[in-house]
Write a protein that holds these residues in place. Structure first.
Motif, PDB file in Angstrom:
ATOM      1  N   GLY A  10      -7.020   4.458   8.741  1.00 50.24           N
ATOM      2  CA  GLY A  10      -6.642   3.929  10.047  1.00 50.24           C
ATOM      3  C   GLY A  10      -7.054   2.479  10.210  1.00 50.24           C
ATOM      4  O   GLY A  10      -6.299   1.656  10.754  1.00 50.24           O
ATOM      5  N   TRP A  11      -8.266   2.138   9.729  1.00 52.20           N
ATOM      6  CA  TRP A  11      -8.711   0.741   9.764  1.00 52.20           C
ATOM      7  C   TRP A  11      -7.794  -0.124   8.896  1.00 52.20           C
ATOM      8  O   TRP A  11      -7.380  -1.215   9.303  1.00 52.20           O
ATOM      9  CB  TRP A  11     -10.144   0.664   9.258  1.00 52.20           C
ATOM     10  CG  TRP A  11     -10.720  -0.728   9.277  1.00 52.20           C
ATOM     11  CD1 TRP A  11     -11.400  -1.323  10.291  1.00 52.20           C
ATOM     12  CD2 TRP A  11     -10.630  -1.697   8.212  1.00 52.20           C
ATOM     13  NE1 TRP A  11     -11.753  -2.615   9.935  1.00 52.20           N
ATOM     14  CE2 TRP A  11     -11.293  -2.864   8.672  1.00 52.20           C
ATOM     15  CE3 TRP A  11     -10.076  -1.690   6.947  1.00 52.20           C
ATOM     16  CZ2 TRP A  11     -11.400  -4.003   7.896  1.00 52.20           C
ATOM     17  CZ3 TRP A  11     -10.191  -2.831   6.167  1.00 52.20           C
ATOM     18  CH2 TRP A  11     -10.842  -3.963   6.637  1.00 52.20           C
ATOM     19  N   LEU A  12      -7.480   0.371   7.695  1.00 51.56           N
ATOM     20  CA  LEU A  12      -6.610  -0.385   6.787  1.00 51.56           C
ATOM     21  C   LEU A  12      -5.225  -0.555   7.391  1.00 51.56           C
ATOM     22  O   LEU A  12      -4.650  -1.648   7.348  1.00 51.56           O
ATOM     23  CB  LEU A  12      -6.516   0.347   5.448  1.00 51.56           C
ATOM     24  CG  LEU A  12      -5.588  -0.278   4.391  1.00 51.56           C
ATOM     25  CD1 LEU A  12      -6.101  -1.649   3.978  1.00 51.56           C
ATOM     26  CD2 LEU A  12      -5.474   0.642   3.173  1.00 51.56           C
ATOM     27  N   HIS A  13      -4.687   0.513   7.974  1.00 52.22           N
ATOM     28  CA  HIS A  13      -3.352   0.445   8.563  1.00 52.22           C
ATOM     29  C   HIS A  13      -3.313  -0.550   9.716  1.00 52.22           C
ATOM     30  O   HIS A  13      -2.371  -1.345   9.844  1.00 52.22           O
ATOM     31  CB  HIS A  13      -2.951   1.837   9.064  1.00 52.22           C
ATOM     32  CG  HIS A  13      -1.616   1.875   9.750  1.00 52.22           C
ATOM     33  ND1 HIS A  13      -0.421   1.768   9.063  1.00 52.22           N
ATOM     34  CD2 HIS A  13      -1.277   1.982  11.066  1.00 52.22           C
ATOM     35  CE1 HIS A  13       0.586   1.833   9.913  1.00 52.22           C
ATOM     36  NE2 HIS A  13       0.091   1.957  11.132  1.00 52.22           N
ATOM     37  N   GLY A  14      -4.355  -0.511  10.550  1.00 53.38           N
ATOM     38  CA  GLY A  14      -4.381  -1.404  11.703  1.00 53.38           C
ATOM     39  C   GLY A  14      -4.466  -2.869  11.322  1.00 53.38           C
ATOM     40  O   GLY A  14      -3.657  -3.686  11.762  1.00 53.38           O
ATOM     41  N   TRP A  15      -5.426  -3.204  10.472  1.00 57.48           N
ATOM     42  CA  TRP A  15      -5.628  -4.608  10.142  1.00 57.48           C
ATOM     43  C   TRP A  15      -4.567  -5.148   9.195  1.00 57.48           C
ATOM     44  O   TRP A  15      -4.074  -6.269   9.384  1.00 57.48           O
ATOM     45  CB  TRP A  15      -7.030  -4.812   9.568  1.00 57.48           C
ATOM     46  CG  TRP A  15      -8.075  -4.841  10.640  1.00 57.48           C
ATOM     47  CD1 TRP A  15      -8.899  -3.827  11.023  1.00 57.48           C
ATOM     48  CD2 TRP A  15      -8.351  -5.934  11.513  1.00 57.48           C
ATOM     49  NE1 TRP A  15      -9.690  -4.212  12.073  1.00 57.48           N
ATOM     50  CE2 TRP A  15      -9.377  -5.513  12.400  1.00 57.48           C
ATOM     51  CE3 TRP A  15      -7.845  -7.224  11.647  1.00 57.48           C
ATOM     52  CZ2 TRP A  15      -9.895  -6.328  13.391  1.00 57.48           C
ATOM     53  CZ3 TRP A  15      -8.374  -8.048  12.633  1.00 57.48           C
ATOM     54  CH2 TRP A  15      -9.380  -7.609  13.488  1.00 57.48           C
ATOM     55  N   VAL A  19      -2.170  -8.194  10.538  1.00 58.42           N
ATOM     56  CA  VAL A  19      -2.162  -9.489   9.858  1.00 58.42           C
ATOM     57  C   VAL A  19      -0.818  -9.733   9.182  1.00 58.42           C
ATOM     58  O   VAL A  19      -0.226 -10.812   9.302  1.00 58.42           O
ATOM     59  CB  VAL A  19      -3.316  -9.561   8.834  1.00 58.42           C
ATOM     60  CG1 VAL A  19      -3.232 -10.854   8.037  1.00 58.42           C
ATOM     61  CG2 VAL A  19      -4.665  -9.475   9.545  1.00 58.42           C
ATOM     62  N   ALA A  20      -0.328  -8.720   8.463  1.00 56.65           N
ATOM     63  CA  ALA A  20       0.975  -8.878   7.820  1.00 56.65           C
ATOM     64  C   ALA A  20       2.104  -8.802   8.836  1.00 56.65           C
ATOM     65  O   ALA A  20       3.156  -9.429   8.662  1.00 56.65           O
ATOM     66  CB  ALA A  20       1.164  -7.801   6.745  1.00 56.65           C
ATOM     67  N   ILE A 144       3.405 -10.642   1.822  1.00 64.40           N
ATOM     68  CA  ILE A 144       3.546  -9.900   3.081  1.00 64.40           C
ATOM     69  C   ILE A 144       4.234  -8.564   2.816  1.00 64.40           C
ATOM     70  O   ILE A 144       3.876  -7.529   3.401  1.00 64.40           O
ATOM     71  CB  ILE A 144       4.342 -10.723   4.102  1.00 64.40           C
ATOM     72  CG1 ILE A 144       3.561 -11.965   4.513  1.00 64.40           C
ATOM     73  CG2 ILE A 144       4.689  -9.886   5.336  1.00 64.40           C
ATOM     74  CD1 ILE A 144       2.242 -11.691   5.182  1.00 64.40           C
ATOM     75  N   GLY A 145       5.236  -8.555   1.920  1.00 67.93           N
ATOM     76  CA  GLY A 145       5.918  -7.313   1.586  1.00 67.93           C
ATOM     77  C   GLY A 145       4.972  -6.286   0.973  1.00 67.93           C
ATOM     78  O   GLY A 145       5.023  -5.098   1.315  1.00 67.93           O
ATOM     79  N   VAL A 146       4.098  -6.730   0.072  1.00 61.76           N
ATOM     80  CA  VAL A 146       3.115  -5.817  -0.535  1.00 61.76           C
ATOM     81  C   VAL A 146       2.175  -5.273   0.531  1.00 61.76           C
ATOM     82  O   VAL A 146       1.870  -4.067   0.569  1.00 61.76           O
ATOM     83  CB  VAL A 146       2.339  -6.539  -1.654  1.00 61.76           C
ATOM     84  CG1 VAL A 146       1.214  -5.653  -2.178  1.00 61.76           C
ATOM     85  CG2 VAL A 146       3.274  -6.933  -2.794  1.00 61.76           C
ATOM     86  N   ALA A 147       1.682  -6.138   1.412  1.00 61.86           N
ATOM     87  CA  ALA A 147       0.787  -5.693   2.492  1.00 61.86           C
ATOM     88  C   ALA A 147       1.493  -4.708   3.413  1.00 61.86           C
ATOM     89  O   ALA A 147       0.887  -3.745   3.903  1.00 61.86           O
ATOM     90  CB  ALA A 147       0.291  -6.903   3.285  1.00 61.86           C
ATOM     91  N   LEU A 148       2.783  -4.925   3.639  1.00 63.60           N
ATOM     92  CA  LEU A 148       3.536  -4.030   4.499  1.00 63.60           C
ATOM     93  C   LEU A 148       3.698  -2.656   3.854  1.00 63.60           C
ATOM     94  O   LEU A 148       3.638  -1.624   4.540  1.00 63.60           O
ATOM     95  CB  LEU A 148       4.909  -4.640   4.796  1.00 63.60           C
ATOM     96  CG  LEU A 148       5.636  -4.133   6.051  1.00 63.60           C
ATOM     97  CD1 LEU A 148       4.774  -4.322   7.286  1.00 63.60           C
ATOM     98  CD2 LEU A 148       6.958  -4.860   6.225  1.00 63.60           C
ATOM     99  N   LEU A 149       3.883  -2.615   2.548  1.00 63.99           N
ATOM    100  CA  LEU A 149       3.940  -1.329   1.847  1.00 63.99           C
ATOM    101  C   LEU A 149       2.612  -0.580   1.991  1.00 63.99           C
ATOM    102  O   LEU A 149       2.596   0.649   2.179  1.00 63.99           O
ATOM    103  CB  LEU A 149       4.268  -1.548   0.373  1.00 63.99           C
ATOM    104  CG  LEU A 149       5.715  -1.926   0.038  1.00 63.99           C
ATOM    105  CD1 LEU A 149       5.839  -2.252  -1.449  1.00 63.99           C
ATOM    106  CD2 LEU A 149       6.667  -0.799   0.411  1.00 63.99           C
TER     107      LEU A 149
END
Length: 490
Positions: A10-15, A19-20, A144-149
């Motif tokens: 959840g922390w990873l998904h949120g931040w 940011v991305a 940004i695409g990688v972070a979005l995945l």
């Protein structure tokens, strides 16, 4: 252990999502518009009233050949874009360092069409693809695409258990936080396969830029038209060689390319290459037939063999969707809107969950002002870009730069307005006027179109109705959100 994992995800998904998401929302918004980039260009060049499916004549090809020969005499490397269903004109183009420019010919008569200078829909494609920053921007888009995945995978894991009940009990009228969460989940689930596909293929298209050791995507990526290597002495040599009649060569090339239509022609000192159209199928290839100059003798056809190359071609084809018929193109557009709404609602949720404990902090206020600049400032800038196109005199020099300057200037003003209100801790005072401005600009777009380009609206009613309808959709959405904000002072 399971709850600890969900908490960390959840922390990873949120931040990662926030940011991305600030840039991803911009990329998706402009990418959604890029689905109809050719149509937007036609809307922004109302002088071009050539109907779709207009037959190409030998007269028009001869006129284009004459101009190509003249351009080669001056050492200008040009290419010939052939008519298609979406763009029925015959175009002699060259790259000026920022965009492809040149002369459009009526495919029936061969007469030049004096269209106004504009980047048109290419502007949205360039922003989506590079953030207007060239190779550096393309690398940022890929990251940004990688972070979005990562955000998509982590979000799916943390919501998977209650996903179906939350969607079935859709509570948009419940507490504001619960309503935004349900809307986020619904929009995300509806287009999850599309979002994963478009992000994954988008990353894969330019994987070599962020993974330099992996050159496969770079080697198999389709070449960009309009960058022939003829320059200096080579261009002068090419100019001395007369061009053979193009119509017979197009017929021969069609047979050599297994019945596929031609998309464009590149010219070299001793030969010309006729490339298959991107609309020929889901495989985005650079297959071409080569002809010697000046006799026009067929030298052979070049295709990209092998299953790996075909897989890459499919990835490119799925992402660019140049093969898509009108119905599938609209499906891409609607899916892109839903994906953009998913990212936008995620950004709002991130801020709402942290407002009570972090709303007074500078970092939070900067984040919220950037969110406003993204979710309302960018649509305002896009609409201002379209308004500027119709309001500036068609013959004005450098008008395409003024359009771009208007876009960037308005966006900077919207960002400054959001930052000013953020310093006063009255964020709704930033949301409301910017949402109203979207409603004004979007709702006024059809009126502007009719008043400034009545002949184009009459000649191509479907095109102008669709583009003006997009403006009305943006206006209705913004005014609805503005209404839901109520009169809270926060």
């Amino acid at each position: 252990m399971r709850e600890t994992l969900r908490t960390r995800l959840g922390w990873l998904h949120g931040w990662a999502g926030f940011v991305a998401g600030l840039l991803a929302a911009c990329i998706f918004m402009t990418g959604t518009l890029s689905v109809f980039d050719t149509e937007i260009t036609r809307w922004m060049q109302p002088e071009n009233r050539v109907p779709a499916k207009t037959a190409l004549t030998d007269t028009a090809l001869d006129a284009a050949s004459s101009l190509i020969h003249e351009q080669q005499l001056h050492g200008v490397p040009v290419f010939l874009a052939l008519p298609s269903v979406r763009s029925p004109t015959l175009d002699v183009l060259h790259y000026d360092g920022r965009q492809f420019v040149g002369t459009r010919f009526d495919p029936r008569t061969g007469m030049p069409i004096p269209v106004r200078a504009t980047m048109g829909g290419t502007f949205f494609f360039s922003f989506h693809y590079t953030l207007l920053e060239g190779v550096t921007g393309t690398r940022i888009v890929n990251i940004i695409g990688v972070a979005l995945l990562v955000a998509i995978i982590s979000g799916t894991v943390i919501h998977i258990r209650a996903l179906v009940p939350d969607i079935v009990r859709l509570r948009l009228s419940a507490a504001r936080l619960r309503g935004w969460l349900d809307a986020h989940l619904l929009a995300g689930v509806l287009v999850l396969p599309f979002t994963v596909m478009i992000v994954y293929t988008g990353v894969l298209v330019n994987a070599g830029l962020i993974l330099p050791a992996t050159s496969l995507a770079h080697l198999l990526a389709p070449e960009k038209p309009g960058t022939p290597a003829t320059s200096g002495t080579k261009a002068a040599t090419a100019a001395r060689r007369p061009l053979p009649p193009l119509a017979p060569l197009l017929a021969i090339a069609r047979c050599s390319l297994q019945g596929r239509d031609a998309g464009f022609i590149l010219f070299s000192p001793d030969h010309l290459s006729i490339y298959a159209s991107d609309a020929s199928g889901p495989f985005l290839t650079r297959d071409h037939a080569d002809f010697s100059l000046p006799d026009g003798r067929l030298l052979g056809a070049t295709t990209t063999p092998g299953p790996v190359a075909h897989a890459m071609q499919v990835m490119h084809g799925l992402h660019y969707a140049r093969f898509a018929p009108l119905g599938l193109r609209w499906l891409y557009f609607v899916s892109g809107l839903c994906a953009t709404a998913t990212i936008a609602s995620g950004l709002v949720l991130f801020l709402m969950k942290r407002r009570s404990r972090s709303g007074h902090r500078i970092g939070f206020r900067v984040g919220e002002s950037l969110t406003i600049a993204t979710l309302t400032g960018l649509p305002i800038s896009i609409l201002a870009f379209l308004w500027c196109n119709h309001l500036l005199p068609a013959s004005m020099a450098g008008r395409e730069r003024l359009e771009t300057g208007c876009f960037l200037g308005i966006w900077i003003l919207c960002t400054g307005h959001a930052g000013l209100q953020s310093s006063r801790l009255h964020m709704n005072a930033a949301w409301r006027p910017q949402l109203r401005l979207i409603g004004l600009l979007g709702g006024g777009l059809p009126v502007l179109d009719v008043l400034t380009c009545p002949r184009a609206v009459y000649a191509l009613p479907a095109l102008h109705t669709a583009l003006d309808g997009m403006g009305l959709l943006a206006a209705a959405t913004a005014l609805y959100v503005r209404h839901r904000l109520g009169s809270d002072r926060t």
